[in-house]
Design a protein around this motif. Structure first.
Motif, PDB file in Angstrom:
ATOM      1  N   ARG A   1       0.701   5.798   1.388  1.00 38.25           N
ATOM      2  CA  ARG A   1       0.064   6.207   2.641  1.00 38.25           C
ATOM      3  C   ARG A   1       0.703   7.364   3.609  1.00 38.25           C
ATOM      4  NH1 ARG A   1      -4.174   3.595   4.733  1.00 38.25           N
ATOM      5  NH2 ARG A   1      -3.184   4.075   6.812  1.00 38.25           N
TER       6      ARG A   1
ATOM      7  N   GLY B   1     -11.400  -0.096  10.726  1.00 42.56           N
ATOM      8  CA  GLY B   1     -12.520   0.640  11.251  1.00 42.56           C
ATOM      9  C   GLY B   1     -12.667   0.683  12.701  1.00 42.56           C
TER      10      GLY B   1
ATOM     11  N   TYR C   1       0.904  -1.405   0.002  1.00 40.25           N
ATOM     12  CA  TYR C   1       0.122   0.094   0.030  1.00 40.25           C
ATOM     13  C   TYR C   1       0.965   1.217  -0.141  1.00 40.25           C
ATOM     14  CZ  TYR C   1      -3.522  -3.285   1.460  1.00 40.25           C
ATOM     15  OH  TYR C   1      -4.374  -4.531   1.273  1.00 40.25           O
TER      16      TYR C   1
ATOM     17  N   ASP D   1      -2.728   3.358  13.001  1.00 38.92           N
ATOM     18  CA  ASP D   1      -3.515   3.911  11.872  1.00 38.92           C
ATOM     19  C   ASP D   1      -4.087   2.866  10.931  1.00 38.92           C
ATOM     20  OD1 ASP D   1      -3.222   6.587  12.848  1.00 38.92           O
ATOM     21  OD2 ASP D   1      -1.055   6.685  11.732  1.00 38.92           O
TER      22      ASP D   1
ATOM     23  N   SER E   1      -7.318   1.538  12.075  1.00 39.45           N
ATOM     24  CA  SER E   1      -8.338   2.322  12.229  1.00 39.45           C
ATOM     25  C   SER E   1      -8.899   2.295  10.687  1.00 39.45           C
ATOM     26  CB  SER E   1      -8.007   3.675  12.713  1.00 39.45           C
ATOM     27  OG  SER E   1      -8.994   4.705  12.261  1.00 39.45           O
ATOM     28  N   ASP E   2      -7.844   2.584   9.680  1.00 43.09           N
ATOM     29  CA  ASP E   2      -8.260   2.855   8.229  1.00 43.09           C
ATOM     30  C   ASP E   2      -8.908   1.559   7.546  1.00 43.09           C
ATOM     31  OD1 ASP E   2      -7.428   5.186   8.387  1.00 43.09           O
ATOM     32  OD2 ASP E   2      -5.397   4.904   7.324  1.00 43.09           O
ATOM     33  N   PHE E   3      -8.294   0.165   8.137  1.00 43.89           N
ATOM     34  CA  PHE E   3      -8.651  -0.776   7.396  1.00 43.89           C
ATOM     35  C   PHE E   3      -9.507  -1.821   8.009  1.00 43.89           C
ATOM     36  CE2 PHE E   3      -4.349  -0.621   5.415  1.00 43.89           C
ATOM     37  CZ  PHE E   3      -4.649  -0.381   3.887  1.00 43.89           C
TER      38      PHE E   3
END
Length: 159
Positions: A26, A40, A23, A33, A36-38
Protein backbone atom coordinates in the motif's frame (compact mmCIF):
# COMPACT_ATOMS: atom_id res chain seq x y z
CA UNK A 1 -2.97 2.93 38.47
CA UNK A 2 -0.97 0.52 36.31
CA UNK A 3 -2.14 -2.60 38.18
CA UNK A 4 -5.77 -1.56 37.84
CA UNK A 5 -5.27 -0.80 34.14
CA UNK A 6 -3.78 -4.27 33.62
CA UNK A 7 -7.01 -5.87 34.81
CA UNK A 8 -8.72 -4.81 31.57
CA UNK A 9 -6.41 -6.05 28.82
CA UNK A 10 -4.19 -8.94 27.76
CA UNK A 11 -1.67 -7.12 25.63
CA UNK A 12 -1.02 -4.55 22.96
CA UNK A 13 -0.94 -4.75 19.20
CA UNK A 14 0.68 -2.42 16.74
CA UNK A 15 -2.03 -2.20 14.10
CA UNK A 16 0.22 -0.39 11.64
CA UNK A 17 2.58 -3.39 11.63
CA UNK A 18 -0.44 -5.68 11.39
CA UNK A 19 -1.86 -3.90 8.33
CA UNK A 20 1.57 -3.66 6.69
CA UNK A 21 1.97 -7.40 7.13
CA UNK A 22 -1.48 -8.28 5.84
CA UNK A 23 -1.73 -5.68 3.06
CA UNK A 24 1.79 -5.19 1.72
CA UNK A 25 2.50 -2.67 -1.00
CA UNK A 26 0.00 0.00 0.00
CA UNK A 27 1.12 3.57 -0.53
CA UNK A 28 -0.08 4.61 2.91
CA UNK A 29 -0.76 2.90 6.21
CA UNK A 30 -2.04 6.03 7.93
CA UNK A 31 -5.13 5.19 9.90
CA UNK A 32 -7.24 7.84 8.17
CA UNK A 33 -6.25 6.38 4.77
CA UNK A 34 -7.02 2.81 5.89
CA UNK A 35 -10.42 3.89 7.23
CA UNK A 36 -11.17 5.74 4.01
CA UNK A 37 -10.07 2.89 1.74
CA UNK A 38 -11.52 -0.04 3.69
CA UNK A 39 -14.60 1.51 5.29
CA UNK A 40 -15.34 4.31 2.83
CA UNK A 41 -15.54 6.76 5.71
CA UNK A 42 -13.71 9.78 7.02
CA UNK A 43 -13.43 10.89 10.62
CA UNK A 44 -11.88 13.52 12.86
CA UNK A 45 -8.34 12.15 12.74
CA UNK A 46 -6.00 12.81 15.67
CA UNK A 47 -8.93 13.15 18.04
CA UNK A 48 -8.26 10.36 20.54
CA UNK A 49 -11.88 9.28 20.85
CA UNK A 50 -12.52 9.18 17.11
CA UNK A 51 -9.15 7.55 16.44
CA UNK A 52 -10.02 4.73 18.84
CA UNK A 53 -13.55 4.26 17.53
CA UNK A 54 -12.39 4.26 13.91
CA UNK A 55 -9.56 1.84 14.61
CA UNK A 56 -11.99 -0.48 16.39
CA UNK A 57 -14.34 -0.44 13.38
CA UNK A 58 -11.44 -0.95 10.99
CA UNK A 59 -10.07 -3.99 12.83
CA UNK A 60 -13.57 -5.41 13.40
CA UNK A 61 -14.35 -5.13 9.68
CA UNK A 62 -11.34 -7.31 8.84
CA UNK A 63 -12.13 -10.57 10.61
CA UNK A 64 -9.22 -12.28 8.86
CA UNK A 65 -6.82 -10.09 10.85
CA UNK A 66 -7.72 -11.79 14.12
CA UNK A 67 -5.78 -14.92 13.20
CA UNK A 68 -2.64 -12.81 12.84
CA UNK A 69 -2.93 -10.89 16.12
CA UNK A 70 -0.63 -13.16 18.11
CA UNK A 71 2.46 -12.59 16.01
CA UNK A 72 1.99 -8.81 16.29
CA UNK A 73 0.98 -8.66 19.96
CA UNK A 74 3.12 -7.33 22.79
CA UNK A 75 2.82 -8.56 26.35
CA UNK A 76 0.79 -6.31 28.63
CA UNK A 77 3.90 -5.33 30.57
CA UNK A 78 5.68 -4.22 27.39
CA UNK A 79 5.02 -0.48 27.77
CA UNK A 80 6.12 -0.48 31.38
CA UNK A 81 9.38 -2.38 30.96
CA UNK A 82 10.37 -2.68 27.32
CA UNK A 83 8.74 0.17 25.48
CA UNK A 84 11.68 0.81 23.21
CA UNK A 85 13.30 -2.59 22.69
CA UNK A 86 12.09 -2.87 19.07
CA UNK A 87 14.50 -0.08 18.16
CA UNK A 88 17.30 -2.39 19.33
CA UNK A 89 16.28 -5.24 17.03
CA UNK A 90 19.12 -4.65 14.56
CA UNK A 91 21.66 -4.43 17.37
CA UNK A 92 20.50 -7.78 18.76
CA UNK A 93 20.30 -9.46 15.34
CA UNK A 94 23.84 -8.31 14.52
CA UNK A 95 25.09 -9.56 17.89
CA UNK A 96 26.12 -6.07 18.97
CA UNK A 97 24.24 -6.55 22.23
CA UNK A 98 22.26 -9.36 23.80
CA UNK A 99 18.49 -9.38 23.92
CA UNK A 100 18.68 -9.14 27.70
CA UNK A 101 20.89 -6.05 27.51
CA UNK A 102 18.53 -4.51 24.93
CA UNK A 103 15.62 -5.07 27.31
CA UNK A 104 17.62 -3.50 30.13
CA UNK A 105 18.35 -0.45 27.99
CA UNK A 106 14.71 -0.22 26.91
CA UNK A 107 13.49 -0.51 30.49
CA UNK A 108 15.38 2.70 31.30
CA UNK A 109 13.56 4.55 28.53
CA UNK A 110 16.39 4.45 26.03
CA UNK A 111 16.08 3.61 22.36
CA UNK A 112 18.58 3.44 19.52
CA UNK A 113 18.08 7.09 18.59
CA UNK A 114 19.45 8.04 22.03
CA UNK A 115 22.60 6.05 21.27
CA UNK A 116 23.01 7.83 17.94
CA UNK A 117 22.36 11.26 19.44
CA UNK A 118 24.92 10.69 22.20
CA UNK A 119 27.48 9.66 19.57
CA UNK A 120 26.72 12.70 17.42
CA UNK A 121 27.19 14.99 20.40
CA UNK A 122 30.26 13.49 22.08
CA UNK A 123 31.42 10.44 20.15
CA UNK A 124 32.22 7.29 22.06
CA UNK A 125 32.57 9.29 25.29
CA UNK A 126 28.96 10.42 24.99
CA UNK A 127 27.79 6.86 24.42
CA UNK A 128 29.87 5.61 27.35
CA UNK A 129 28.39 8.31 29.61
CA UNK A 130 24.86 7.38 28.55
CA UNK A 131 25.23 3.63 28.97
CA UNK A 132 27.30 3.63 32.15
CA UNK A 133 25.34 6.32 34.01
CA UNK A 134 24.73 5.38 37.66
CA UNK A 135 21.13 5.76 38.84
CA UNK A 136 20.00 6.96 42.26
CA UNK A 137 20.13 3.38 43.57
CA UNK A 138 23.77 3.05 42.55
CA UNK A 139 22.99 0.71 39.63
CA UNK A 140 24.57 1.11 36.20
CA UNK A 141 21.97 2.22 33.65
CA UNK A 142 22.93 -0.36 30.98
CA UNK A 143 26.58 -1.45 31.00
CA UNK A 144 30.14 -0.39 31.68
CA UNK A 145 31.60 -3.06 29.41
CA UNK A 146 34.15 -1.38 27.15
CA UNK A 147 33.78 -4.07 24.48
CA UNK A 148 29.99 -3.74 24.33
CA UNK A 149 30.16 0.05 24.27
CA UNK A 150 32.72 -0.15 21.45
CA UNK A 151 30.50 -2.56 19.47
CA UNK A 152 27.47 -0.29 19.92
CA UNK A 153 29.55 2.71 18.90
CA UNK A 154 30.90 0.98 15.79
CA UNK A 155 27.45 -0.22 14.76
CA UNK A 156 25.63 3.09 15.38
CA UNK A 157 28.43 5.26 14.07
CA UNK A 158 28.22 3.54 10.68
CA UNK A 159 24.47 4.26 10.39
Amino acid sequence: MWDEFCLYFNGFIDTRILFRSEYPGRQSYKQCDLVSDFLGESYDAHNALYDCKSLFKLVQSHGNLASHFCKHTFDGMYPKYCQNDLSFKALVENKVMSKQLAKKAASTGLCKKHFILSIQRNGIDGLRALLSQINSSGVVRVTTSKSIIQKVYDFCHMK
